[in-house]
Design a protein around this motif. Sequence first.
Motif, PDB file in Angstrom:
ATOM      1  N   ALA A 213     -12.999  13.443   5.433  1.00  4.31           N
ATOM      2  CA  ALA A 213     -12.487  14.797   5.136  1.00  4.31           C
ATOM      3  C   ALA A 213     -11.336  15.153   6.084  1.00  4.31           C
ATOM      4  N   ALA A 214     -11.482  14.812   7.358  1.00  5.45           N
ATOM      5  CA  ALA A 214     -10.394  15.091   8.319  1.00  5.45           C
ATOM      6  C   ALA A 214      -9.153  14.286   7.938  1.00  5.45           C
ATOM      7  N   ASP A 215      -9.360  13.061   7.508  1.00  6.85           N
ATOM      8  CA  ASP A 215      -8.207  12.210   7.172  1.00  6.85           C
ATOM      9  C   ASP A 215      -7.438  12.731   5.958  1.00  6.85           C
ATOM     10  N   GLN A 216      -8.094  13.530   5.131  1.00  9.87           N
ATOM     11  CA  GLN A 216      -7.368  14.124   3.997  1.00  9.87           C
ATOM     12  C   GLN A 216      -6.231  15.018   4.509  1.00  9.87           C
ATOM     13  N   ILE A 217      -6.454  15.598   5.688  1.00 12.98           N
ATOM     14  CA  ILE A 217      -5.406  16.447   6.280  1.00 12.98           C
ATOM     15  C   ILE A 217      -4.227  15.582   6.704  1.00 12.98           C
ATOM     16  N   ALA A 218      -4.540  14.434   7.323  1.00 13.90           N
ATOM     17  CA  ALA A 218      -3.460  13.519   7.744  1.00 13.90           C
ATOM     18  C   ALA A 218      -2.684  13.038   6.520  1.00 13.90           C
ATOM     19  N   ILE A 219      -3.415  12.734   5.465  1.00 10.16           N
ATOM     20  CA  ILE A 219      -2.747  12.241   4.251  1.00 10.16           C
ATOM     21  C   ILE A 219      -1.814  13.326   3.693  1.00 10.16           C
ATOM     22  N   ALA A 220      -2.303  14.561   3.676  1.00  4.22           N
ATOM     23  CA  ALA A 220      -1.470  15.661   3.150  1.00  4.22           C
ATOM     24  C   ALA A 220      -0.227  15.861   4.022  1.00  4.22           C
ATOM     25  N   ILE A 221      -0.405  15.748   5.336  1.00  4.37           N
ATOM     26  CA  ILE A 221       0.756  15.910   6.234  1.00  4.37           C
ATOM     27  C   ILE A 221       1.768  14.789   5.977  1.00  4.37           C
ATOM     28  N   GLU A 222       1.253  13.577   5.842  1.00  3.40           N
ATOM     29  CA  GLU A 222       2.140  12.431   5.556  1.00  3.40           C
ATOM     30  C   GLU A 222       2.847  12.625   4.205  1.00  3.40           C
ATOM     31  N   THR A 223       2.081  13.067   3.221  1.00  2.00           N
ATOM     32  CA  THR A 223       2.648  13.219   1.880  1.00  2.00           C
ATOM     33  C   THR A 223       3.754  14.263   1.868  1.00  2.00           C
ATOM     34  N   GLU A 224       3.509  15.373   2.558  1.00  2.00           N
ATOM     35  CA  GLU A 224       4.523  16.441   2.579  1.00  2.00           C
ATOM     36  C   GLU A 224       5.668  16.132   3.529  1.00  2.00           C
ATOM     37  N   GLY A 225       5.384  15.294   4.515  1.00  2.00           N
ATOM     38  CA  GLY A 225       6.388  15.003   5.548  1.00  2.00           C
ATOM     39  C   GLY A 225       6.067  15.812   6.786  1.00  2.00           C
ATOM     40  N   PRO A 226       5.689  15.156   7.892  1.00  2.00           N
ATOM     41  CA  PRO A 226       5.296  15.881   9.108  1.00  2.00           C
ATOM     42  C   PRO A 226       6.356  16.874   9.578  1.00  2.00           C
ATOM     43  N   ASP A 227       7.611  16.584   9.301  1.00  2.00           N
ATOM     44  CA  ASP A 227       8.666  17.497   9.760  1.00  2.00           C
ATOM     45  C   ASP A 227       8.718  18.790   8.956  1.00  2.00           C
ATOM     46  N   THR A 228       7.886  18.882   7.916  1.00  2.00           N
ATOM     47  CA  THR A 228       7.890  20.106   7.105  1.00  2.00           C
ATOM     48  C   THR A 228       6.602  20.919   7.272  1.00  2.00           C
TER      49      THR A 228
END
Length: 467
Positions: A213-228
């Motif tokens: 469940a925590a990794d879903q957050i990392a995936i979403a950040i990666e998908t959107e782009g950490p700089d955004t």
Amino acid sequence: MTTTPQLATEQQPAGSLSQRASDHLWMHFTRHSTYSEAGGSVPVIVRGEGPYIWDDQGRRYLDALSGLFVVQAGHGRRELAEAAARQAEQLAFFPLWSYAHPQAIELAERLASLAPGDLNRVFFTTGGGEAVETAWKVAKQFWKLQGKPLKHKVISRAVAYHGTPHGALSITGIPAAKEMFEPLVPGAFKVANTNFYRAPEYGDDLEAFGRWAADQIAIAIETEGPDTVAAVFLEPVQNSGGCFPPPPGYFQRVREICDRYDVLLVSDEVICAFGRLGHTFAGDRYGYVPDLITCAKGLTSGYSPIGAMIATDRVMEPFLHGTTSFAHGYTFGGHPVSSAVAMANLDIFDREKLNQNVLDNEGAFRATLEQLLDLPIVGDVRGDGYFYGIELVKDKTTKETFDDDESERLLRGFLSKALFDAGLYCRADDRGDPVIQVAPPLTCDQAHFDEIEQILRDVLQRAWKVL
Ligand SMILES: Cc1ncc(COP(=O)(O)O)c(C=O)c1O
């Protein structure tokens, strides 16, 4: 859409408070047809004492929801009323727009001393939704001041409720609560919550599920782009959907992810702070330090409205220089009366050791509610502290839930009214799967837990007949 199946008690005579309410009050999150077409009437609560409330017909109810997760110290506390009266007489109002008053100063200092880590800076609001709204705006400006103007998006969780202002509603993960107000603020993305009962992965391993469940957050950040991405908004225990506590290690992993991608972690403790989980702030319970905390509700036990966003020194730092200011505020934010009441309420917490009372009794509360698991309709009992959700299911073995029609008949057609008629004020909610939510005042003990369990048992046993 109503998020809470409201009651329709029997029709009241013309001129009654109830009738006047249905004529003139615009009720919150409420289907008005219940009164105008279905002939129901608005329940009117007139008095409270300890964990009990009374309606205008003189009937008594156990307030098993602390109003709305608010009345931590219980009803009828004269000293809180007196604190309000004293303050109103001395200085009823002054804003925090470039001026200050002693009550806000003292309360900010006290909250800073109670908050974990270096969360030392307090921005007052009048409620929780404004605190969430404030946190998103702070996060956006914080990153702009760091020379990262693209970091503006936020991530939150499915079915989570974060309030009704446009920003907070965008962060909210309940499509039905949002559809009438679209388009909302762009840039708000949702990930899986920590509903282990219906875990899509690792349903037999809580810790592995928490990592997933925590990794879903990392995936979403990666998908959107950490700089955004500016911030992640999470409740310590997610209320909407029926109390999803964090699996062990979940918040530690979320903290690591936020640090790795340079994203602010916002702990939305509008419900969870001030003793609901046996601690002043929930990070202390689950072992994490967020960058921002949003809180409200229990800070005054509801004797006067106030909310707050609490920030770390790091978040505040870029706002301390040159011509920079945070162009945001509320006329009534940090109201002197509410601040004085909050101080008196926190005095009660200290004197009566309310947090410790929750920690001492939460095991008994859980055990008492878990007795309900012998009923075929009770699929899951989950929560922490004095904060529980009881999920209702059609078939316990398969965990099959009710369809919309059945849920309508069960919650709106039967449970809400039957529980209230039986003397229990709590909440039957179907923003996710159908649940009954209980969160009694922090002064409650075994006698109250038994009363809650007995009424729930009796009413739930009768629930099948409406299906
Ligand atoms: C987690 C959370 N955030 C924000 C809010 C909004 O708070 P308010 O109703 O005070 O605006 C709520 C309200 O229940 C909440 O539970």
